[in-house]
Enzyme design. Structure first.
Site, PDB file in Angstrom:
ATOM      1  N   ARG A  41      -9.964   7.036   9.078  1.00  0.00           N
ATOM      2  CA  ARG A  41      -9.457   5.707   8.754  1.00  0.00           C
ATOM      3  C   ARG A  41     -10.025   5.291   7.407  1.00  0.00           C
ATOM      4  O   ARG A  41     -11.203   5.512   7.109  1.00  0.00           O
ATOM      5  CB  ARG A  41      -9.835   4.675   9.824  1.00  0.00           C
ATOM      6  CG  ARG A  41      -9.038   4.801  11.129  1.00  0.00           C
ATOM      7  CD  ARG A  41      -7.571   4.450  10.909  1.00  0.00           C
ATOM      8  NE  ARG A  41      -6.788   4.507  12.144  1.00  0.00           N
ATOM      9  CZ  ARG A  41      -6.078   5.547  12.531  1.00  0.00           C
ATOM     10  NH1 ARG A  41      -6.086   6.660  11.788  1.00  0.00           N
ATOM     11  NH2 ARG A  41      -5.375   5.506  13.644  1.00  0.00           N
TER      12      ARG A  41
ATOM     13  N   ASP B 139      -7.117  11.553   3.149  1.00  0.00           N
ATOM     14  CA  ASP B 139      -5.785  11.492   3.738  1.00  0.00           C
ATOM     15  C   ASP B 139      -5.465  10.077   4.183  1.00  0.00           C
ATOM     16  O   ASP B 139      -4.370   9.813   4.676  1.00  0.00           O
ATOM     17  CB  ASP B 139      -5.680  12.455   4.924  1.00  0.00           C
ATOM     18  CG  ASP B 139      -4.261  12.569   5.456  1.00  0.00           C
ATOM     19  OD1 ASP B 139      -3.356  12.911   4.663  1.00  0.00           O
ATOM     20  OD2 ASP B 139      -4.049  12.297   6.663  1.00  0.00           O
TER      21      ASP B 139
ATOM     22  N   GLU C  38      -3.626   1.268   2.660  1.00  0.00           N
ATOM     23  CA  GLU C  38      -2.492   2.195   2.613  1.00  0.00           C
ATOM     24  C   GLU C  38      -1.189   1.605   3.133  1.00  0.00           C
ATOM     25  O   GLU C  38      -0.117   2.161   2.882  1.00  0.00           O
ATOM     26  CB  GLU C  38      -2.812   3.461   3.411  1.00  0.00           C
ATOM     27  CG  GLU C  38      -2.873   3.272   4.917  1.00  0.00           C
ATOM     28  CD  GLU C  38      -3.162   4.581   5.642  1.00  0.00           C
ATOM     29  OE1 GLU C  38      -2.376   4.932   6.532  1.00  0.00           O
ATOM     30  OE2 GLU C  38      -4.167   5.235   5.333  1.00  0.00           O
TER      31      GLU C  38
ATOM     32  N   HIS D  32      -1.588  10.369   4.369  1.00  0.00           N
ATOM     33  CA  HIS D  32      -1.739  10.266   5.826  1.00  0.00           C
ATOM     34  C   HIS D  32      -0.854  11.300   6.528  1.00  0.00           C
ATOM     35  O   HIS D  32      -0.065  10.967   7.424  1.00  0.00           O
ATOM     36  CB  HIS D  32      -1.401   8.857   6.315  1.00  0.00           C
ATOM     37  CG  HIS D  32      -2.129   8.484   7.582  1.00  0.00           C
ATOM     38  ND1 HIS D  32      -2.761   7.279   7.746  1.00  0.00           N
ATOM     39  CD2 HIS D  32      -2.313   9.165   8.741  1.00  0.00           C
ATOM     40  CE1 HIS D  32      -3.305   7.221   8.952  1.00  0.00           C
ATOM     41  NE2 HIS D  32      -3.044   8.364   9.576  1.00  0.00           N
TER      42      HIS D  32
END
Length: 328
Positions: A233, A257, A262, A294
């Protein structure tokens, strides 16, 4: 049940429809679920949501007023859900606690290898006819100490893979894992992990207690030239502190990632847009940073498992059967 599926992409339609058959009435909505879009849930008994949908107290109160009784997360994390509000309004929250730990773990290792061997830079050079090796030197992963923060299913698979590379593994987790210990993983306090690790990788959920677990004070305790990887996260990292330490050279490699802000960036084609997030734009300027959008979860096996578990959660709720995958 009538289910409204938010943040729906083409792949969500494909896999959820296949898993559902004719069990439930699914309707797909592209927008995120938030205070502006919650009215779309009118007439549905359940909503199915993803990581960037926002189920705060206001949204949950509105969902109750619309007759929604179930929030079905098609992900493992639930930090975007106000669970106390859900309890207050009598809405059940279920999730997909495990879909494919191998998907996320293997992506984690891919980021490590790509950063170390500078594959992103080498790829671009070769395409431009530049075959010089200057600036592409890496290091042997074998023998490097890796700190794994969070040793649930994903962290355990990461440890398994890295053991195969010959890496000593340190771990931090409030609940030590016997499977990790059997691999030779040594559990230590967080400060010791920071001080001794050449590579640090995050595999823990986001909670109020561990927000910004990687902050400036933590980075100061790390080795010079440390590699940081985050596929969990975004808010586990203090991004501003990360940028300052990238600039100073304290952090030599960063693989992400996920990103704290985001929601307004990932999962959409923004190639024709001006990027308004100055912090994210600054991250993109560093040659020793690799960011993926992600996608660590994004394998066929994981999507099959996510869809199957999501539909099973909804079916069990409808049939008043025991729910093994409650959030919280």
């Amino acid at each position: 049940m009538n289910v409204a599926i938010f943040s729906a992409k083409k792949y969500d339609r494909e896999f959820l429809n296949a898993a559902n058959g004719s069990l439930h009435k699914l309707r797909f909505f592209e927008p995120h679920l938030n205070e502006e879009t919650v009215s779309l849930a009118a007439g549905f008994e359940a909503v199915c949501v993803f990581v960037n949908d926002q189920m705060n107290a206001a949204v949950i109160a509105t969902l109750e007023s619309l007759g929604v009784r179930l929030i079905a997360l098609r992900c493992a994390g639930y930090n975007n859900v106000d669970l106390s509000a859900a309890t207050k309004h009598g809405i059940t929250v279920v999730r997909v606690p495990a879909y494919s730990p191998y998907a996320v773990a293997e992506h984690t290792i891919a980021l490590m290898l790509a950063l170390n061997r500078k594959l992103h830079r080498a790829y671009n050079r070769v395409r431009e006819g530049n075959f010089a090796l200057d600036g592409l030197v890496g290091f042997d992963l074998h023998g490097k100490t890796v700190g794994v923060i969070g040793t649930g299913q994903i962290g355990t698979v990461v440890a398994q893979i890295l053991t195969g590379f010959g890496c000593p593994i340190l771990a931090f987790d409030p609940f030590p894992n016997a499977a990790c210990r059997s691999l030779g993983v040594r559990y230590v306090e967080l400060n010791e992990l920071f001080a001794q690790s050449d590579i640090i990788t995050l595999h823990c959920p986001l909670t109020p207690e561990n927000k910004y677990i990687i902050n400036d004070a933590a980075i100061a305790r790390m080795k010079n030239g440390v590699m940081l990887i985050n596929t969990s996260r975004g808010a586990l990292l203090d991004t501003l502190a990360i940028i300052e330490r990238l600039k100073s050279g304290k952090i030599s490699y960063l693989g992400l990632d996920v990103y704290e802000e985001e929601e307004e960036i990932f999962f959409e084609d923004r190639s024709g847009w001006i990027l308004s997030d100055d912090v994210f734009a600054r991250l993109l300027t560093f040659p020793n940073v690799i960011i993926t959008g992600h996608q660590a979860f994004f394998t066929r096996e994981a999507l099959l498992n996510i869809a199957a578990t999501t539909i099973d959660n909804i079916t069990k709720f409808e049939n008043n059967q025991p729910l093994e995958n409650l959030a919280g």
